[in-house]
Every structure is written in structure tokens, then in C-alpha cells.
Design a protein around this motif. Sequence first.
Motif, PDB file in Angstrom:
ATOM      1  N   GLN A  47       0.747  -1.143  -0.075  1.00  0.00           N
ATOM      2  CA  GLN A  47       0.299   0.149   0.515  1.00  0.00           C
ATOM      3  C   GLN A  47       0.357   1.183  -0.099  1.00  0.00           C
ATOM      4  O   GLN A  47       0.239   2.473  -0.155  1.00  0.00           O
ATOM      5  CB  GLN A  47      -1.032   0.014   1.060  1.00  0.00           C
ATOM      6  CG  GLN A  47      -2.579  -1.367   0.932  1.00  0.00           C
ATOM      7  CD  GLN A  47      -2.490  -0.470  -0.201  1.00  0.00           C
ATOM      8  OE1 GLN A  47      -3.640   0.470  -0.439  1.00  0.00           O
ATOM      9  NE2 GLN A  47      -3.189  -1.438  -1.226  1.00  0.00           N
ATOM     10  N   ASP A  48       2.138   0.810   0.081  1.00  0.00           N
ATOM     11  CA  ASP A  48       2.746   2.222   0.286  1.00  0.00           C
ATOM     12  C   ASP A  48       3.573   2.587  -1.409  1.00  0.00           C
ATOM     13  O   ASP A  48       3.963   3.377  -1.649  1.00  0.00           O
ATOM     14  CB  ASP A  48       4.434   2.375   1.269  1.00  0.00           C
ATOM     15  CG  ASP A  48       3.974   2.208   2.624  1.00  0.00           C
ATOM     16  OD1 ASP A  48       2.960   2.667   3.002  1.00  0.00           O
ATOM     17  OD2 ASP A  48       4.225   1.252   2.916  1.00  0.00           O
ATOM     18  N   GLU A  64      -2.435  -9.667  -9.047  1.00  0.00           N
ATOM     19  CA  GLU A  64      -1.441 -10.036  -7.336  1.00  0.00           C
ATOM     20  C   GLU A  64      -1.199  -8.638  -7.316  1.00  0.00           C
ATOM     21  O   GLU A  64      -0.860  -8.056  -5.943  1.00  0.00           O
ATOM     22  CB  GLU A  64      -0.754 -11.221  -8.238  1.00  0.00           C
ATOM     23  CG  GLU A  64      -1.025 -11.948  -8.470  1.00  0.00           C
ATOM     24  CD  GLU A  64      -2.198 -13.109  -7.148  1.00  0.00           C
ATOM     25  OE1 GLU A  64      -2.225 -13.019  -6.392  1.00  0.00           O
ATOM     26  OE2 GLU A  64      -3.007 -13.886  -7.578  1.00  0.00           O
ATOM     27  N   LEU A  65      -0.676  -7.904  -8.137  1.00  0.00           N
ATOM     28  CA  LEU A  65      -0.375  -6.179  -7.926  1.00  0.00           C
ATOM     29  C   LEU A  65      -1.248  -5.441  -7.362  1.00  0.00           C
ATOM     30  O   LEU A  65      -0.579  -4.932  -6.421  1.00  0.00           O
ATOM     31  CB  LEU A  65       0.568  -5.571  -9.287  1.00  0.00           C
ATOM     32  CG  LEU A  65       1.555  -6.158  -9.123  1.00  0.00           C
ATOM     33  CD1 LEU A  65       1.958  -5.675 -11.063  1.00  0.00           C
ATOM     34  CD2 LEU A  65       3.121  -6.388  -8.785  1.00  0.00           C
ATOM     35  N   ALA A  66      -2.291  -5.417  -8.122  1.00  0.00           N
ATOM     36  CA  ALA A  66      -3.748  -5.150  -7.603  1.00  0.00           C
ATOM     37  C   ALA A  66      -4.540  -4.774  -6.325  1.00  0.00           C
ATOM     38  O   ALA A  66      -4.291  -4.475  -5.743  1.00  0.00           O
ATOM     39  CB  ALA A  66      -4.736  -4.926  -8.853  1.00  0.00           C
ATOM     40  N   LYS A  67      -4.310  -6.420  -5.980  1.00  0.00           N
ATOM     41  CA  LYS A  67      -4.858  -6.667  -4.763  1.00  0.00           C
ATOM     42  C   LYS A  67      -2.860  -6.289  -4.262  1.00  0.00           C
ATOM     43  O   LYS A  67      -4.304  -5.780  -2.522  1.00  0.00           O
ATOM     44  CB  LYS A  67      -4.265  -8.388  -4.757  1.00  0.00           C
ATOM     45  CG  LYS A  67      -5.508  -9.270  -5.227  1.00  0.00           C
ATOM     46  CD  LYS A  67      -5.872 -10.960  -4.826  1.00  0.00           C
ATOM     47  CE  LYS A  67      -5.988 -11.614  -5.805  1.00  0.00           C
ATOM     48  NZ  LYS A  67      -6.066 -12.784  -5.785  1.00  0.00           N
ATOM     49  N   ARG A  68      -2.149  -5.593  -4.056  1.00  0.00           N
ATOM     50  CA  ARG A  68      -1.334  -5.594  -2.546  1.00  0.00           C
ATOM     51  C   ARG A  68      -1.208  -3.968  -2.626  1.00  0.00           C
ATOM     52  O   ARG A  68      -1.567  -3.041  -2.214  1.00  0.00           O
ATOM     53  CB  ARG A  68      -0.533  -6.517  -2.803  1.00  0.00           C
ATOM     54  CG  ARG A  68      -0.707  -7.850  -3.202  1.00  0.00           C
ATOM     55  CD  ARG A  68       1.052  -8.812  -2.873  1.00  0.00           C
ATOM     56  NE  ARG A  68       0.658 -10.350  -2.541  1.00  0.00           N
ATOM     57  CZ  ARG A  68       0.029 -10.903  -3.397  1.00  0.00           C
ATOM     58  NH1 ARG A  68      -0.943 -10.428  -4.394  1.00  0.00           N
ATOM     59  NH2 ARG A  68      -0.387 -12.534  -3.180  1.00  0.00           N
ATOM     60  N   LEU A  89     -10.049  -7.443 -15.617  1.00  0.00           N
ATOM     61  CA  LEU A  89      -9.307  -6.271 -14.628  1.00  0.00           C
ATOM     62  C   LEU A  89     -10.471  -5.542 -14.156  1.00  0.00           C
ATOM     63  O   LEU A  89     -10.642  -4.901 -13.535  1.00  0.00           O
ATOM     64  CB  LEU A  89      -8.701  -5.222 -14.754  1.00  0.00           C
ATOM     65  CG  LEU A  89      -6.639  -6.263 -15.677  1.00  0.00           C
ATOM     66  CD1 LEU A  89      -5.944  -5.423 -16.121  1.00  0.00           C
ATOM     67  CD2 LEU A  89      -6.373  -6.984 -14.450  1.00  0.00           C
ATOM     68  N   SER A  90     -11.898  -6.175 -14.405  1.00  0.00           N
ATOM     69  CA  SER A  90     -13.515  -5.016 -14.260  1.00  0.00           C
ATOM     70  C   SER A  90     -13.260  -4.942 -12.951  1.00  0.00           C
ATOM     71  O   SER A  90     -13.605  -3.601 -12.506  1.00  0.00           O
ATOM     72  CB  SER A  90     -13.870  -5.963 -14.682  1.00  0.00           C
ATOM     73  OG  SER A  90     -14.472  -7.531 -14.247  1.00  0.00           O
ATOM     74  N   GLU A  91     -12.720  -5.989 -11.912  1.00  0.00           N
ATOM     75  CA  GLU A  91     -13.372  -5.522 -10.341  1.00  0.00           C
ATOM     76  C   GLU A  91     -12.564  -4.823  -9.801  1.00  0.00           C
ATOM     77  O   GLU A  91     -12.005  -4.728  -8.280  1.00  0.00           O
ATOM     78  CB  GLU A  91     -13.142  -6.934  -9.412  1.00  0.00           C
ATOM     79  CG  GLU A  91     -12.067  -7.837 -10.057  1.00  0.00           C
ATOM     80  CD  GLU A  91     -12.691  -8.883  -8.808  1.00  0.00           C
ATOM     81  OE1 GLU A  91     -12.463  -9.387  -7.907  1.00  0.00           O
ATOM     82  OE2 GLU A  91     -12.855 -10.390 -10.635  1.00  0.00           O
ATOM     83  N   TYR A  92     -11.270  -4.029 -10.460  1.00  0.00           N
ATOM     84  CA  TYR A  92     -10.016  -3.591  -9.893  1.00  0.00           C
ATOM     85  C   TYR A  92      -9.781  -2.548 -10.241  1.00  0.00           C
ATOM     86  O   TYR A  92      -9.894  -2.147 -11.456  1.00  0.00           O
ATOM     87  CB  TYR A  92      -8.588  -4.073 -10.206  1.00  0.00           C
ATOM     88  CG  TYR A  92      -8.475  -5.166  -9.504  1.00  0.00           C
ATOM     89  CD1 TYR A  92      -8.428  -5.721  -8.131  1.00  0.00           C
ATOM     90  CD2 TYR A  92      -8.977  -6.727 -10.065  1.00  0.00           C
ATOM     91  CE1 TYR A  92      -8.263  -7.316  -7.900  1.00  0.00           C
ATOM     92  CE2 TYR A  92      -9.506  -7.502  -9.700  1.00  0.00           C
ATOM     93  CZ  TYR A  92      -8.703  -8.612  -8.154  1.00  0.00           C
ATOM     94  OH  TYR A  92      -8.943  -9.463  -7.530  1.00  0.00           O
ATOM     95  N   ASN A  93     -10.571  -1.055  -9.585  1.00  0.00           N
ATOM     96  CA  ASN A  93     -10.256   0.161  -9.842  1.00  0.00           C
ATOM     97  C   ASN A  93      -9.245   1.261  -9.312  1.00  0.00           C
ATOM     98  O   ASN A  93      -8.657   1.938  -9.338  1.00  0.00           O
ATOM     99  CB  ASN A  93     -11.445   0.578  -9.292  1.00  0.00           C
ATOM    100  CG  ASN A  93     -11.419   0.911  -6.976  1.00  0.00           C
ATOM    101  OD1 ASN A  93     -10.260  -0.038  -6.785  1.00  0.00           O
ATOM    102  ND2 ASN A  93     -12.768   1.033  -6.299  1.00  0.00           N
ATOM    103  N   ASN A  94      -8.177   0.245  -8.985  1.00  0.00           N
ATOM    104  CA  ASN A  94      -6.323   0.504  -8.754  1.00  0.00           C
ATOM    105  C   ASN A  94      -5.941   0.050 -10.203  1.00  0.00           C
ATOM    106  O   ASN A  94      -4.740   0.524  -9.542  1.00  0.00           O
ATOM    107  CB  ASN A  94      -5.950   0.178  -7.658  1.00  0.00           C
ATOM    108  CG  ASN A  94      -6.246  -0.803  -7.113  1.00  0.00           C
ATOM    109  OD1 ASN A  94      -6.477  -1.798  -8.270  1.00  0.00           O
ATOM    110  ND2 ASN A  94      -5.173  -1.396  -6.814  1.00  0.00           N
ATOM    111  N   VAL A  95      -6.188  -0.540 -11.697  1.00  0.00           N
ATOM    112  CA  VAL A  95      -5.780  -0.413 -12.296  1.00  0.00           C
ATOM    113  C   VAL A  95      -6.329   0.781 -13.736  1.00  0.00           C
ATOM    114  O   VAL A  95      -6.502   0.405 -13.727  1.00  0.00           O
ATOM    115  CB  VAL A  95      -5.905  -1.957 -13.330  1.00  0.00           C
ATOM    116  CG1 VAL A  95      -5.319  -2.426 -14.077  1.00  0.00           C
ATOM    117  CG2 VAL A  95      -5.122  -2.685 -11.352  1.00  0.00           C
TER     118      VAL A  95
END
Length: 286
Positions: A47-48, A64-68, A89-95
Motif C-alpha cells: 500500500q505504500d 496480484e499486484l492490484a490486490k496489494r 481486471l473489471s473488479e479492480y479500480n486501482n488499475v
Amino acid sequence: MNNLSNINTIKDIMKRHGFTFSKSLGQNFLINPSVCPRIAEMGNANQDFGIIEIGTGFGVLTVELAKRAKKVVAIEIDSKLIPVLNETLSEYNNVKVINEDVLKVDLAKLIQEEFKGMNVAVCANLPYYITSPIIMGLLEQRLPIQSITVMVQKEAAQRLCAKMGTRDCGAVTAAVCYYSDPKVLFQVSRGSFMPAPNVDSTVIRLDIKQETPRNVENEQHLFKLIRAAFSQRRKTLANPVSSLMGIKKEVVIAALAEVGLKPTARAEELTLEQFILLSNQLVKEA
């Protein structure tokens, strides 16, 4: 989305999207579910950090990157993969996915715009044919990144992480040592991919140095010297350095002696510090 490293899932996605593997782009997608979590964990995905991923495949590492990580910007050259990634990647809004050639992207600008207030690292499963240009491009730009964690061909990893002054080292080894502290993380067998390549792979991490060596008189001259010396690695380095750099052989031999090296020294015998001293001496004599 089901496990993206599952062969049946991959085949289903390929069929629905009419996707076929591109040999010219060196596409080999991971089907070993244990690999990408390890790359993410060991590649500073937390998260940093904001992560730049180079080459996404169907997004197995991206997930795996998006989860962390706090944010992931994935750069993918193959436009045929964009609709696939919109699904996987539809469920990851940080990508954020960028459909570009990483060698043509202004990465310094990207980092400034996408990762404000974050540490930044690079993670990638690199196509074998373009490993060195990508790694050297990342290093030479002196980007504000903490580390580069990449999966590369096993033989390339041996060269990139070799110790200077040994038979495995080459010009790229010197450059990697100049800009970073390289480390081998773990091995990945050829059976971990679809389609399976003809070679095994290795995951390595390059921890970027905060400062490159300060005692370099002329950086451009140093790397020109290193490239010349390794261009004919079986010969004593005085010969290729003389012919390719336009320096009289006796001048090169005198410079070698001045820094405590034999006239018969070969490129693979020198440490990075010895290359720096020799380069400085040649600059001084010029």
C-alpha cells in the motif's frame, strides 16, 4: 473472474475474444498459480507503492499486484489484449491499462502524473527478445523508482546478476551494477507457461541505488569503454578498446599499468571499480 492461470480459463477467454498468441511479441502466459503472487510479494507491491507493470498477458500478474499495491499502471503493446483486460481486471479500480510500447512511453511523466506521493516499483514478465533494451531503458533514464522485479530467461538472469570480474559478466552486467544492486529471487520452469518456451526463467530484482558511483570523470566514456572491452571478450581488452575507441594501443596498455592492471587483462577480469579507474585514466591522458 476465475483463476487466470488455469488452462481452461485461458482457453475460454481466447475463444470468446478470438485471441491467438503472438510469436513476434514473445507471448508466453503463466499457468503456474504460485509464481505471480511471489513476484508481487517480493516486488514491493504494497500500500505504500505504485507499480508499473510491463506486458500484462491476460492480467494474471496484474491482479496480484492490484490486490496489494495502492495503484497499478500496466503498459501493454498488444491492442488485441485490451478487451480481454477490460474483462479480467473489471473488479479492480486501482488499475490503469495503457496500450503503448513501453520503449516509447515517457515514463518520467507517467510517474509524475500517476503516482503522486507514492513510492514506485516496476514488475514484469518480460518477453525474452526485448529484455535488455527495457531494463537498460529503465536504468539509464534514472527514473524515481525503488526496484525493478522481472522474470527473464535464465541465461539472461545469470548475465544480469553476475558478479563483475567473473566469466558470466558482460557489458550489461556492468551497467546493472552501476545503477542497482541485483539479486536472483527464484527459478521458474518452462512448464509454467502456455505455450511453453524452450528455456527456463528466473525472477530477479534490481534495487535501484540512490547514488551512482561519484568518482566517474566521464560516464559516457565509461560505458563506451565497457562496451568496447566486452565486444571481443576473448581478446585482451587493449585490442578492442584501441580499435573501437580510436586510442593507440600503447596508450591503453600504459593506462592499464597506471591503475595496476596487466597488459593482458581481459574485460571479464575487471571489477566495475577497475573499469572506472581505467576510464578516468584514459580521459586524463586524452
